[in-house]
Design a protein around this motif. Structure first.
Motif, short mmCIF file in Angstrom:
data_model
loop_
_atom_site.label_atom_id
_atom_site.label_comp_id
_atom_site.label_asym_id
_atom_site.label_seq_id
_atom_site.Cartn_x
_atom_site.Cartn_y
_atom_site.Cartn_z
N LYS A 192 58.60 101.89 83.01
CA LYS A 192 58.62 101.30 81.68
C LYS A 192 58.57 99.78 81.76
O LYS A 192 57.85 99.13 80.98
CB LYS A 192 59.88 101.75 80.93
CG LYS A 192 59.92 103.24 80.63
CD LYS A 192 61.23 103.62 79.96
CE LYS A 192 61.30 105.13 79.71
NZ LYS A 192 62.61 105.51 79.10
N LEU A 193 59.32 99.21 82.68
CA LEU A 193 59.32 97.76 82.86
C LEU A 193 57.98 97.27 83.39
O LEU A 193 57.42 96.27 82.91
CB LEU A 193 60.45 97.36 83.81
CG LEU A 193 60.60 95.86 84.12
CD1 LEU A 193 60.86 95.08 82.82
CD2 LEU A 193 61.74 95.65 85.10
N TYR A 194 57.43 97.98 84.36
CA TYR A 194 56.14 97.61 84.94
C TYR A 194 55.04 97.67 83.89
O TYR A 194 54.23 96.75 83.76
CB TYR A 194 55.84 98.58 86.10
CG TYR A 194 54.55 98.29 86.84
CD1 TYR A 194 54.48 97.31 87.82
CD2 TYR A 194 53.40 99.03 86.57
CE1 TYR A 194 53.31 97.06 88.51
CE2 TYR A 194 52.22 98.79 87.25
CZ TYR A 194 52.17 97.81 88.23
OH TYR A 194 51.01 97.58 88.90
N ARG A 195 55.02 98.73 83.10
CA ARG A 195 54.01 98.88 82.06
C ARG A 195 54.11 97.77 81.03
O ARG A 195 53.11 97.21 80.58
CB ARG A 195 54.17 100.24 81.38
CG ARG A 195 53.12 100.52 80.29
CD ARG A 195 53.40 101.85 79.63
NE ARG A 195 54.73 101.87 79.02
CZ ARG A 195 55.37 102.97 78.67
NH1 ARG A 195 54.82 104.16 78.87
NH2 ARG A 195 56.57 102.91 78.12
N GLU A 196 55.34 97.42 80.66
CA GLU A 196 55.55 96.35 79.69
C GLU A 196 55.02 95.03 80.22
O GLU A 196 54.43 94.24 79.47
CB GLU A 196 57.06 96.22 79.38
CG GLU A 196 57.42 95.14 78.39
CD GLU A 196 56.91 95.44 76.98
OE1 GLU A 196 56.84 94.48 76.19
OE2 GLU A 196 56.63 96.61 76.68
N CYS A 197 55.18 94.78 81.51
CA CYS A 197 54.70 93.53 82.11
C CYS A 197 53.18 93.46 82.15
O CYS A 197 52.60 92.38 82.04
CB CYS A 197 55.25 93.39 83.53
SG CYS A 197 57.02 93.09 83.61
N LEU A 198 52.51 94.61 82.32
CA LEU A 198 51.06 94.62 82.48
C LEU A 198 50.29 94.76 81.18
O LEU A 198 49.15 94.30 81.09
CB LEU A 198 50.64 95.77 83.41
CG LEU A 198 50.31 95.38 84.86
CD1 LEU A 198 51.55 94.82 85.55
CD2 LEU A 198 49.78 96.60 85.62
N THR A 199 50.89 95.38 80.18
CA THR A 199 50.12 95.71 78.98
C THR A 199 49.65 94.46 78.25
O THR A 199 50.44 93.52 78.01
CB THR A 199 50.98 96.56 78.03
OG1 THR A 199 51.38 97.75 78.72
CG2 THR A 199 50.21 96.95 76.77
N ALA A 200 48.39 94.44 77.91
CA ALA A 200 47.82 93.30 77.18
C ALA A 200 48.38 93.27 75.76
O ALA A 200 48.56 94.30 75.12
CB ALA A 200 46.30 93.43 77.13
N ARG A 201 48.64 92.07 75.28
CA ARG A 201 49.12 91.89 73.91
C ARG A 201 47.93 91.83 72.97
O ARG A 201 47.02 91.05 73.18
CB ARG A 201 49.95 90.60 73.80
CG ARG A 201 51.19 90.60 74.69
CD ARG A 201 52.22 91.60 74.19
NE ARG A 201 53.38 91.63 75.08
CZ ARG A 201 53.62 92.58 75.97
NH1 ARG A 201 52.74 93.56 76.10
NH2 ARG A 201 54.69 92.56 76.72
#
Length: 202
Positions: A192-201
């Motif tokens: 969840k943390l990794y995905r949040e860091c990578l996901t484009a805004r």
């Protein structure tokens, strides 16, 4: 014990020997792997092993290659089953956790002194195996960047190494604790943390 399966082609026999070695390491650890026990596991006389591998060092190299192939197959499988970069990485993380928890031989091999110790050639091969996998992961990240799913200011190889960082230290904890450390739950939370860091805004 005569080898009753001489008609099996050489590649199939080599693969059987590598698989058997992986099973033995999984059950008893790397230090207890020897040619006589391996021959019994395969169902041949010890001398038959020398037709395919000259020594234990060569067998360990074959087991390392088997691990490499498993990692590559997992990447190809998630490519076939999922259509977005993040969903592929999520599925791949689950596969990595399952591979480790069902095959204790994997962390034993990757972190063993017999692999990373004095055998310079095999240590170099281990580095190649890991680097190849990093590049596969980096390709998934780059594809996610191209589609706008993953931030474009992220270095794909750095993101790939961070992905492995979810699993590798946790695998050591899981292995050292005899399975008491919850690797599956750690991976779920860390993802969840990794995905949040990578996901484009957007």
């Amino acid at each position: 014990m005569a080898d009753s399966k001489d008609r099996i082609d050489a590649k199939t026999r080599r693969d059987q020997i590598a698989e058997a070695a992986l099973r033995l390491v999984n059950r008893d650890g790397l230090k207890k792997l020897n040619l006589s026990r391996l021959a019994a596991e395969v169902g041949v006389v010890p001398s038959a092993l020398y037709r395919h591998y000259p020594n234990k060092d060569a067998i360990l190299g074959a087991v390392l290659e088997l691990v490499r192939n498993r990692l590559a197959e997992h990447v190809e499988r998630v490519r076939e089953e999922h259509f977005s970069a993040l969903s592929r990485l999520d599925a791949l993380l689950a596969r990595h956790v399952q591979l480790i928890t069902s095959h204790q031989a994997i962390p034993r091999i990757l972190f063993s002194e017999e692999i990373v110790g004095d055998a310079e050639g095999r240590r170099a091969r281990l580095a190649e195996v890991i680097h190849e996998h990093v590049l596969r992961l980096a390709a998934l990240v780059a594809e996610g960047q191209a589609s706008g799913e993953i931030r474009d200011d992220v270095n794909p190889e750095t993101a790939a190494v961070l992905f492995l960082g979810i699993v590798q230290p946790a695998a050591i904890l899981w292995h050292a604790s005899g399975g008491r450390f919850d690797l599956t739950e750690h991976a779920r939370t860390a993802w969840k943390l990794y995905r949040e860091c990578l996901t484009a805004r957007r």
